[in-house]
Design an enzyme around this catalytic site. Structure first.
Site, PDB file in Angstrom:
ATOM      1  N   MET A  44     -42.785 100.822  16.570  1.00 39.42           N
ATOM      2  CA  MET A  44     -41.826 101.692  17.260  1.00 39.42           C
ATOM      3  C   MET A  44     -41.985 103.125  16.737  1.00 39.42           C
ATOM      4  O   MET A  44     -41.067 103.941  16.837  1.00 39.42           O
ATOM      5  CB  MET A  44     -40.396 101.191  17.046  1.00 39.42           C
ATOM      6  CG  MET A  44     -40.203  99.784  17.620  1.00 39.42           C
ATOM      7  SD  MET A  44     -38.513  99.405  18.080  1.00 39.42           S
ATOM      8  CE  MET A  44     -37.687  99.590  16.524  1.00 39.42           C
ATOM      9  N   LEU A  47     -44.057 106.089  11.687  1.00 41.89           N
ATOM     10  CA  LEU A  47     -44.985 105.262  10.903  1.00 41.89           C
ATOM     11  C   LEU A  47     -44.927 105.585   9.414  1.00 41.89           C
ATOM     12  O   LEU A  47     -44.668 106.718   9.023  1.00 41.89           O
ATOM     13  CB  LEU A  47     -46.415 105.465  11.413  1.00 41.89           C
ATOM     14  CG  LEU A  47     -46.634 105.131  12.895  1.00 41.89           C
ATOM     15  CD1 LEU A  47     -48.112 105.301  13.258  1.00 41.89           C
ATOM     16  CD2 LEU A  47     -46.172 103.717  13.238  1.00 41.89           C
ATOM     17  N   GLY A  50     -46.579 101.060   5.393  1.00 41.48           N
ATOM     18  CA  GLY A  50     -46.565  99.655   5.809  1.00 41.48           C
ATOM     19  C   GLY A  50     -47.289  99.485   7.140  1.00 41.48           C
ATOM     20  O   GLY A  50     -48.116  98.572   7.305  1.00 41.48           O
ATOM     21  N   HIS A  51     -46.993 100.378   8.107  1.00 38.61           N
ATOM     22  CA  HIS A  51     -47.695 100.304   9.400  1.00 38.61           C
ATOM     23  C   HIS A  51     -49.199 100.548   9.202  1.00 38.61           C
ATOM     24  O   HIS A  51     -50.032  99.893   9.827  1.00 38.61           O
ATOM     25  CB  HIS A  51     -47.176 101.376  10.361  1.00 38.61           C
ATOM     26  CG  HIS A  51     -45.744 101.220  10.748  1.00 38.61           C
ATOM     27  ND1 HIS A  51     -44.771 102.088  10.338  1.00 38.61           N
ATOM     28  CD2 HIS A  51     -45.125 100.296  11.518  1.00 38.61           C
ATOM     29  CE1 HIS A  51     -43.608 101.710  10.847  1.00 38.61           C
ATOM     30  NE2 HIS A  51     -43.789 100.627  11.557  1.00 38.61           N
ATOM     31  N   LYS A 168     -42.344  91.938   6.637  1.00 42.61           N
ATOM     32  CA  LYS A 168     -40.984  92.387   6.326  1.00 42.61           C
ATOM     33  C   LYS A 168     -40.000  91.874   7.381  1.00 42.61           C
ATOM     34  O   LYS A 168     -38.900  91.472   7.062  1.00 42.61           O
ATOM     35  CB  LYS A 168     -40.930  93.910   6.259  1.00 42.61           C
ATOM     36  CG  LYS A 168     -39.549  94.364   5.911  1.00 42.61           C
ATOM     37  CD  LYS A 168     -39.518  95.809   5.544  1.00 42.61           C
ATOM     38  CE  LYS A 168     -38.173  96.370   5.871  1.00 42.61           C
ATOM     39  NZ  LYS A 168     -37.924  96.389   7.314  1.00 42.61           N
TER      40      LYS A 168
HETATM   41  O1  PAF Z   1     -41.331  95.459  14.528  1.00 42.54           O
HETATM   42  C1  PAF Z   1     -41.209  96.350  15.389  1.00 42.54           C
HETATM   43  O2  PAF Z   1     -41.436  97.534  15.143  1.00 42.54           O
HETATM   44  C2  PAF Z   1     -40.749  95.963  16.789  1.00 42.54           C
HETATM   45  O3  PAF Z   1     -39.815  94.940  16.762  1.00 42.54           O
HETATM   46  C3  PAF Z   1     -41.917  95.621  17.742  1.00 42.54           C
HETATM   47  C4  PAF Z   1     -42.683  94.385  17.258  1.00 42.54           C
HETATM   48  C5  PAF Z   1     -42.869  96.812  17.828  1.00 42.54           C
HETATM   49  C6  PAF Z   1     -41.388  95.317  19.138  1.00 42.54           C
HETATM   50  O4  PAF Z   1     -40.699  96.392  19.660  1.00 42.54           O
END
Ligand code: PAF
Length: 292
Positions: A44, A47, A50-51, A168
């Site tokens: 979402m 960032l 972790g991302h 997480k």
């Molecule tokens: O974990 C997230 O950021 C959200 O739940 C996801 C998997 C991108 C779905 O919107």
């Protein structure tokens, strides 16, 4: 040492995404006869490291990577932080362009809500079933249904071989695995370990909301996960560690079904905590040895 960056292809519409995927599909798997593999990392935005660890792992597992950046309205309840959820696409793309991450042939798909939901809120949705009714599902009714609905749509739109999700959001990861199994979705799901700051706090986009004193209190979540002993001792010690927060739940569960383990359980279980600090709701979890 030189630090190289390369900018991925940015797609906002379904057509732009389809064109970028067609480009990827037209490439042979580098240096081998095995089939070409694509990985997707769904986010979402906002960032953090972790991302980026998900993207780095995707890079290892696949020949091309798609990162989706979409703040999914369907998974927020009316009282939640949809409007104030942090959004900064330029910053996110710059981070994704860092060394070892996305390349020009990789794609960032950043659609508006009307691109993902052209007919408005979907009438037909995915139900998380029993796993969506506990823990996060109690505090955030319908949340996991909203997550699974967008995850399934994004899987259809991006057509990956591999999809990576962070550990997480353990309940989300378990629900996605279950959906993929129950609905025969042709994708391999990989869980990626939690990334923590030096002080132990699990990285989360919502950490940005924490003021200095709140950040100190938020450390209680990772501290709570160090509890040891029997199932009851672990639950009690974790609650005790969270006393400076507003505790939502402490749960010690079977990692697959999310059913609470009984008092005489011995073995590995998942300890999950959720608590609000100030106005920010945080979650964390760890696998623990129970009765050891
Ligand atoms: O974990 C997230 O950021 C959200 O739940 C996801 C998997 C991108 C779905 O919107």
């Amino acid at each position: 040492m030189t630090t190289q960056t390369s900018t991925p292809t940015l797609a906002h519409t379904r057509d732009e995404l389809a064109a970028a995927l067609a480009e990827q599909d037209g490439r042979p798997a580098p240096g081998s006869s095995r089939p070409y593999r694509r990985a997707v990392v769904m986010t979402m935005g906002a960032l953090h490291a972790g991302h980026l660890s998900l993207v780095a792992r995707a890079r290892e597992l696949a020949d091309a990577v798609v990162v989706t950046i979409f703040v999914n309205p369907l998974q927020f309840s009316p009282s939640e932080d949809l409007a104030r959820y942090p959004r900064d696409l330029d910053r996110d793309v710059a981070l994704l362009s860092g060394p070892g991450l996305l390349r020009p042939e990789d794609v960032v798909f950043a659609p508006d809500p009307q691109v993902v939901y052209p007919d408005g809120d979907p009438v037909v949705r995915v139900s998380a079933g029993a796993i969506g009714d506990v823990l996060e599902g109690v505090s955030r009714p319908g949340h996991l249904d909203g997550v699974l609905t967008v995850v399934l749509k994004l899987l259809h739109l991006t057509r990956p071989d591999v999809a990576l999700f962070g550990a997480k959001d353990a309940q989300q990861l378990a629900a996605v695995r279950r959906m993929v199994r129950d609905l025969d979705v042709p994708v391999a799901v990989h869980g990626v370990p939690i990334v923590r700051d030096d002080d132990g706090i699990a990285l989360s986009s919502r950490n940005a909301y924490l003021g200095g004193e709140e950040r100190r209190r938020a450390l209680a979540l990772s501290r709570a996960l160090r509890a040891t002993g029997t199932a009851e001792q672990i639950r009690a010690a974790a609650r005790q560690a969270l006393q400076e927060t507003d505790v939502d739940y402490v749960a010690l569960v079977d990692p697959e079904t999310f059913a609470e383990v009984p008092a005489d359980f011995v073995g590995e279980a998942l300890l999950l905590v959720a608590a609000t600090v100030g106005t920010t709701r945080l979650i964390d979890n760890a696998l623990v040895e129970v009765g050891a």
